[in-house]
Motif scaffolding. Structure first.
Motif, PDB file in Angstrom:
ATOM      1  N   GLN A 255     -34.626 -29.956  -8.234  1.00 19.39           N
ATOM      2  CA  GLN A 255     -35.016 -30.943  -7.228  1.00 19.39           C
ATOM      3  C   GLN A 255     -34.317 -30.649  -5.908  1.00 19.39           C
ATOM      4  OE1 GLN A 255     -34.836 -35.113  -8.321  1.00 19.39           O
ATOM      5  NE2 GLN A 255     -34.499 -35.741  -6.200  1.00 19.39           N
ATOM      6  N   GLY A 256     -35.069 -30.768  -4.834  1.00 21.94           N
ATOM      7  CA  GLY A 256     -34.503 -30.530  -3.516  1.00 21.94           C
ATOM      8  C   GLY A 256     -34.721 -29.103  -3.069  1.00 21.94           C
ATOM      9  N   CYS A 257     -34.256 -28.796  -1.865  1.00 20.26           N
ATOM     10  CA  CYS A 257     -34.445 -27.456  -1.318  1.00 20.26           C
ATOM     11  C   CYS A 257     -33.410 -27.202  -0.219  1.00 20.26           C
ATOM     12  CB  CYS A 257     -35.860 -27.310  -0.751  1.00 20.26           C
ATOM     13  SG  CYS A 257     -36.468 -25.609  -0.693  1.00 20.26           S
ATOM     14  N   ARG A 258     -33.062 -25.928  -0.077  1.00 16.84           N
ATOM     15  CA  ARG A 258     -32.095 -25.507   0.945  1.00 16.84           C
ATOM     16  C   ARG A 258     -32.830 -24.623   1.954  1.00 16.84           C
ATOM     17  NH1 ARG A 258     -29.003 -20.738   1.272  1.00 16.84           N
ATOM     18  NH2 ARG A 258     -29.726 -20.122  -0.790  1.00 16.84           N
ATOM     19  N   TYR A 259     -32.866 -25.071   3.204  1.00 21.65           N
ATOM     20  CA  TYR A 259     -33.583 -24.344   4.249  1.00 21.65           C
ATOM     21  C   TYR A 259     -32.584 -23.741   5.237  1.00 21.65           C
ATOM     22  CZ  TYR A 259     -37.539 -27.166   2.573  1.00 21.65           C
ATOM     23  OH  TYR A 259     -38.497 -27.769   1.794  1.00 21.65           O
ATOM     24  N   SER A 260     -32.622 -22.432   5.383  1.00 28.08           N
ATOM     25  CA  SER A 260     -31.756 -21.761   6.351  1.00 28.08           C
ATOM     26  C   SER A 260     -32.475 -21.647   7.687  1.00 28.08           C
ATOM     27  CB  SER A 260     -31.361 -20.367   5.850  1.00 28.08           C
ATOM     28  OG  SER A 260     -30.522 -20.468   4.719  1.00 28.08           O
ATOM     29  N   LEU A 261     -31.733 -21.750   8.756  1.00 28.42           N
ATOM     30  CA  LEU A 261     -32.313 -21.648  10.095  1.00 28.42           C
ATOM     31  C   LEU A 261     -32.919 -20.268  10.324  1.00 28.42           C
ATOM     32  CD1 LEU A 261     -32.229 -23.960  12.233  1.00 28.42           C
ATOM     33  CD2 LEU A 261     -30.635 -24.246  10.368  1.00 28.42           C
ATOM     34  N   GLY A 262     -34.067 -20.256  10.968  1.00 29.56           N
ATOM     35  CA  GLY A 262     -34.759 -19.003  11.238  1.00 29.56           C
ATOM     36  C   GLY A 262     -35.954 -18.776  10.339  1.00 29.56           C
ATOM     37  N   TYR A 263     -36.073 -19.571   9.271  1.00 33.81           N
ATOM     38  CA  TYR A 263     -37.205 -19.439   8.357  1.00 33.81           C
ATOM     39  C   TYR A 263     -38.369 -20.303   8.848  1.00 33.81           C
ATOM     40  CZ  TYR A 263     -34.590 -16.542   5.169  1.00 33.81           C
ATOM     41  OH  TYR A 263     -33.899 -15.490   4.636  1.00 33.81           O
ATOM     42  N   PRO A 264     -39.604 -20.070   8.313  1.00 36.73           N
ATOM     43  CA  PRO A 264     -40.800 -20.700   8.883  1.00 36.73           C
ATOM     44  C   PRO A 264     -40.748 -22.213   9.045  1.00 36.73           C
ATOM     45  CG  PRO A 264     -41.442 -18.985   7.352  1.00 36.73           C
ATOM     46  CD  PRO A 264     -39.954 -19.109   7.232  1.00 36.73           C
ATOM     47  N   ALA A 265     -40.135 -22.923   8.097  1.00 38.85           N
ATOM     48  CA  ALA A 265     -40.122 -24.379   8.198  1.00 38.85           C
ATOM     49  C   ALA A 265     -39.149 -24.894   9.259  1.00 38.85           C
ATOM     50  CB  ALA A 265     -39.775 -24.995   6.845  1.00 38.85           C
ATOM     51  N   CYS A 266     -38.171 -24.056   9.632  1.00 42.31           N
ATOM     52  CA  CYS A 266     -37.183 -24.444  10.669  1.00 42.31           C
ATOM     53  C   CYS A 266     -36.810 -23.188  11.459  1.00 42.31           C
ATOM     54  CB  CYS A 266     -35.964 -25.107  10.046  1.00 42.31           C
ATOM     55  SG  CYS A 266     -35.300 -24.272   8.582  1.00 42.31           S
ATOM     56  N   PRO A 267     -37.715 -22.666  12.261  1.00 43.99           N
ATOM     57  CA  PRO A 267     -37.532 -21.359  12.909  1.00 43.99           C
ATOM     58  C   PRO A 267     -36.630 -21.336  14.137  1.00 43.99           C
ATOM     59  CG  PRO A 267     -39.627 -22.307  13.550  1.00 43.99           C
ATOM     60  CD  PRO A 267     -39.035 -23.250  12.545  1.00 43.99           C
ATOM     61  N   ASP A 268     -36.315 -22.486  14.689  1.00 46.78           N
ATOM     62  CA  ASP A 268     -35.590 -22.528  15.962  1.00 46.78           C
ATOM     63  C   ASP A 268     -34.100 -22.265  15.756  1.00 46.78           C
ATOM     64  OD1 ASP A 268     -34.714 -22.910  18.505  1.00 46.78           O
ATOM     65  OD2 ASP A 268     -35.593 -24.905  18.773  1.00 46.78           O
ATOM     66  N   LEU A 269     -33.646 -21.050  16.100  1.00 42.46           N
ATOM     67  CA  LEU A 269     -32.242 -20.701  15.915  1.00 42.46           C
ATOM     68  C   LEU A 269     -31.318 -21.519  16.808  1.00 42.46           C
ATOM     69  CD1 LEU A 269     -32.279 -16.799  15.556  1.00 42.46           C
ATOM     70  CD2 LEU A 269     -32.103 -18.523  13.761  1.00 42.46           C
ATOM     71  N   GLU A 270     -31.849 -22.067  17.891  1.00 45.70           N
ATOM     72  CA  GLU A 270     -31.010 -22.884  18.766  1.00 45.70           C
ATOM     73  C   GLU A 270     -30.517 -24.140  18.066  1.00 45.70           C
ATOM     74  OE1 GLU A 270     -32.680 -23.639  22.583  1.00 45.70           O
ATOM     75  OE2 GLU A 270     -33.182 -21.541  22.954  1.00 45.70           O
ATOM     76  N   ASP A 271     -31.195 -24.537  16.979  1.00 47.06           N
ATOM     77  CA  ASP A 271     -30.733 -25.690  16.204  1.00 47.06           C
ATOM     78  C   ASP A 271     -29.376 -25.421  15.546  1.00 47.06           C
ATOM     79  OD1 ASP A 271     -32.808 -27.360  16.814  1.00 47.06           O
ATOM     80  OD2 ASP A 271     -33.986 -26.899  15.020  1.00 47.06           O
ATOM     81  N   ARG A 272     -28.991 -24.159  15.473  1.00 42.68           N
ATOM     82  CA  ARG A 272     -27.670 -23.842  14.923  1.00 42.68           C
ATOM     83  C   ARG A 272     -26.562 -24.481  15.751  1.00 42.68           C
ATOM     84  NH1 ARG A 272     -28.618 -17.647  12.998  1.00 42.68           N
ATOM     85  NH2 ARG A 272     -28.954 -18.151  10.806  1.00 42.68           N
ATOM     86  N   ALA A 273     -26.803 -24.626  17.030  1.00 47.30           N
ATOM     87  CA  ALA A 273     -25.797 -25.257  17.885  1.00 47.30           C
ATOM     88  C   ALA A 273     -25.590 -26.715  17.467  1.00 47.30           C
ATOM     89  CB  ALA A 273     -26.212 -25.164  19.347  1.00 47.30           C
ATOM     90  N   LYS A 274     -26.662 -27.386  17.041  1.00 52.17           N
ATOM     91  CA  LYS A 274     -26.548 -28.775  16.596  1.00 52.17           C
ATOM     92  C   LYS A 274     -25.787 -28.857  15.271  1.00 52.17           C
ATOM     93  CE  LYS A 274     -30.941 -29.869  18.838  1.00 52.17           C
ATOM     94  NZ  LYS A 274     -32.346 -30.309  18.654  1.00 52.17           N
TER      95      LYS A 274
END
Length: 319
Positions: A255-274
């Motif tokens: 159950q659940g999922c781990r999404y790393s930045l840069g992948y299709p569902a969350c592609p914006d690498l600038e979100d790493r700053a947040k």
């Protein structure tokens, strides 16, 4: 690796050393099937993801740092297929040993030797900074809240332009529901020492050793991320459905999922700053470059969802 060996042979003037000829590839034309998109005024604001799943209570709010994680704790989470096939390029050749024979005679013995080297030379500095944050969603946005319920920051994710019109924000309670949800964030690293060791091998033109150690270091960072994700599921009380085998874990049969930045569902690498602002990963020696890359390289970040329907998906442009 065979190409690098040939390249170094040519560079060093080894008699008879040549580079292999380029292979011509034929690409078959694909038939593109398009689906009708919503018409004017029919913009999809939320998919059919369930909104009545239980919201777990985290063991704490805010962030915590864990350092000195032993290799034995996360080594069993190493994806050998990704290492041997993807990183080391082990594959059977016509007339040669089978893939299974390569694993037993080359892959696993070499892996055991490298793991022992990493342990005895203390080249790993595994550490994690993670946290749980109250949140709600609004359209394509995930809004992180502070202790008073006010907006602290928000992430805007792409929505599928067809199919179920999925968006990561859909897996959290809507702002209009009057309920508060929880999101997990994590940054893990195996430290900078192993990167320094691989750099020395590269500078010494020891490309085979470099490729093997570098590939292992990348996969160990991923193994640490998987291990910690399992800890998070346990903390949230949703680990009862975890599969018994590691292979089942790699197939995300939980159950659940781990999404790393840069992948299709969350592609914006600038979100790493947040994420960096929320977790302060410099406490475990991880820093963000101007190009929003994590340093040391053997580090990963992730947004962790608890929703039972959360899974990996490709997200197109917004509709």
């Amino acid at each position: 690796l065979r190409l690098m060996d040939a390249l170094m042979g040519v560079k060093r003037g080894v008699p008879g050393a040549t580079l292999p000829e380029l292979k011509q590839r034929r690409v078959r034309a694909a038939t593109v099937v398009t689906e009708p998109e919503p018409g004017e005024g029919e913009r999809v604001s939320r998919s059919d993801v369930a909104a009545d799943n239980p919201v777990p209570t985290p063991p704490f709010w805010g962030t915590r740092v864990v350092k000195g994680i032993p290799l034995k704790d996360y080594a069993s989470w190493l994806d050998e297929n990704a290492l041997f096939k993807g990183q080391w390029g082990l594959k059977a050749s016509r007339g040669g040993p089978s893939y299974e024979e390569l694993l037993e005679n080359e892959g696993r013995p070499r892996l055991r030797g490298l793991l022992e080297k990493l342990h005895t030379e203390s080249l790993l500095e595994a550490a994690v900074v993670h946290g749980y944050f109250p949140c709600v969603s609004k359209g394509d946005d995930l809004i992180i809240l502070d202790e008073n319920g006010s907006e602290r920051t928000r992430f805007t994710f792409p929505r599928q332009s067809r199919g179920r019109y999925l968006c990561l924000a859909d897996f959290f309670r809507s702002e209009d529901s009057g309920e508060t949800d929880v999101v997990g964030l994590q940054v893990v690293t195996v430290g900078s020492r192993i990167g320094e060791a691989t750099a020395k091998l590269f500078e010494a033109n020891a490309y085979r050793e470099y490729m093997e150690l570098h590939g292992l270091s990348v996969q160990l960072a991923e193994a640490l991320a998987e291990y910690w994700h399992a800890r998070v599921r346990s903390d949230l009380g949703i680990s009862a459905a975890d599969p018994a085998s590691v292979d089942g874990m790699f197939r995300t049969e939980y159950q659940g999922c781990r999404y790393s930045l840069g992948y299709p569902a969350c592609p914006d690498l600038e979100d790493r700053a947040k994420i960096a602002d929320l977790l302060r990963p410099e406490r475990i020696g991880v820093h963000l470059s101007e190009e929003f890359q994590l340093h040391p390289e053997q580090s990963t970040d992730a947004i962790v969802l608890h929703h039972p329907e959360a899974s990996y998906f490709n997200a197109g442009g917004r509709t």
